[in-house]
Design an enzyme around this catalytic site. Sequence first.
Site, PDB file in Angstrom:
ATOM      1  N   ARG A 179      93.397  15.200 -39.687  1.00  0.00           N
ATOM      2  CA  ARG A 179      93.326  16.446 -40.013  1.00  0.00           C
ATOM      3  C   ARG A 179      93.368  16.551 -41.598  1.00  0.00           C
ATOM      4  NH1 ARG A 179      97.503  21.211 -38.925  1.00  0.00           N
ATOM      5  NH2 ARG A 179      96.146  23.030 -38.755  1.00  0.00           N
ATOM      6  N   CYS A 207      92.096  26.311 -40.690  1.00  0.00           N
ATOM      7  CA  CYS A 207      92.044  25.033 -39.834  1.00  0.00           C
ATOM      8  C   CYS A 207      93.063  25.324 -38.682  1.00  0.00           C
ATOM      9  CB  CYS A 207      92.364  23.964 -40.549  1.00  0.00           C
ATOM     10  SG  CYS A 207      92.136  22.396 -39.451  1.00  0.00           S
ATOM     11  N   SER A 208      92.612  25.679 -37.640  1.00  0.00           N
ATOM     12  CA  SER A 208      93.384  26.205 -36.328  1.00  0.00           C
ATOM     13  C   SER A 208      94.421  25.206 -36.122  1.00  0.00           C
ATOM     14  CB  SER A 208      92.489  26.452 -35.057  1.00  0.00           C
ATOM     15  OG  SER A 208      91.453  27.399 -35.454  1.00  0.00           O
ATOM     16  N   MET A 209      95.552  25.844 -35.258  1.00  0.00           N
ATOM     17  CA  MET A 209      96.750  25.094 -34.793  1.00  0.00           C
ATOM     18  C   MET A 209      96.092  24.158 -33.994  1.00  0.00           C
ATOM     19  SD  MET A 209      99.589  26.552 -32.288  1.00  0.00           S
ATOM     20  CE  MET A 209     100.180  27.926 -33.564  1.00  0.00           C
ATOM     21  N   PRO A 210      96.341  22.581 -34.193  1.00  0.00           N
ATOM     22  CA  PRO A 210      96.256  21.646 -33.452  1.00  0.00           C
ATOM     23  C   PRO A 210      96.111  21.818 -31.976  1.00  0.00           C
ATOM     24  CG  PRO A 210      96.917  20.692 -35.322  1.00  0.00           C
ATOM     25  CD  PRO A 210      97.363  22.336 -35.243  1.00  0.00           C
TER      26      PRO A 210
END
Length: 367
Positions: free
Chosen positions: A27, A88-91
């Site tokens: 990430r 960047c979205s929550m994993p």
Amino acid sequence: MTDNARLIAQLQDLDSRWVDVMRAVPRHLFIPDQAWCSPDDGPGYLIDRTADPDGWMDAVYSNTAIVTQLEDGTTDLSAGSGDYTSSCSMPSIVAAGLDLLDPYDGDEVLEIGAGTGWTAGLLAHRLGDGNVTSVEIDQAVLTAATLNLKNAGRLPRLVLGDGSAGCPDGKPYDRVHVTCGVDVVPHAWVEQTRPAGLIVFPWMPRWEAGHLTRLTVTGDGTAVGRFYRGCSFMMLRSQRRRVPELVGDYRESSTYLDPRRIVRSSVGADVAVAGTIPDLNGRHADEDNGEFHLWLWSDDSDAQVHYSPEYKRVAVLQRGPRDLWDELEAAFLWWVSFGSPGRDRFGLTVTPEGQHLWLDSPANVVG
């Protein structure tokens, strides 16, 4: 254990194939040196790789959304205020969406919203660069995503355009992966998906919470599916909302129904209200003295509902051609009368004419 390995270890339900992909496409390669960390359980804060590299890395490998653009790029990230317009979205929610997407080897995927490029990179590593097309409406965001993907050794097809139109020159696709919220599913996505293909997206209705949703395309211009879990995403730009500026006098009334029962009930109630009154917006506030306030609005009407514990009275003010509180009350009590069904009993059907909610079976349309 590396930072990436610690993050992956937190995603306990992640399919083993995606575990390998997340190891290969870390990430941190997709996060700028300055960004805004937006945890669910506390206030947001600026992360700066130059000033605090350890803090930056800790934030990047936490299960937290990282905001990379404010107000379409017109506001500096260090301000930390304004509308979030790229991230960047929550994993964990990324992992949930990829699990629902469930692509076969060699599947062709259309992604709506490239963002930082991380999910496009994950898909490209899993399926091959040539099988992934990602559409992004913002040139600056697309430029950054292109560089991020290059640094990660991935080269999916990136297209500048409005994702609501899909990407017709690459159709048909086996899967459509959507990284922005929609309350109305563009039919172009259905048209561009093969029969039995899947569309995974955040359904972000105007009322209350969002829901991660998966539809299966039937081949006759229809897609049908269910809601799986809660989520929160930035809206597709063509579906952003506005609060209307209304004038005129309010009609005064009262109600026996405590408005707190509606907004504090199950997410099944949220789905029922959102599906039966699709243009209803709302927000609410609790006061320290026990008072509760609910505001409702549509494009042409609005309402205020105020509860006072001192007087045990609910005052209702409504304005415009519609009585929005009455509509909300009726939708909620309909849900109660059917046994207060949970989110997993509801589903959504999309056709060329529009979309509608159903309960238990697509034949049992309720909205």
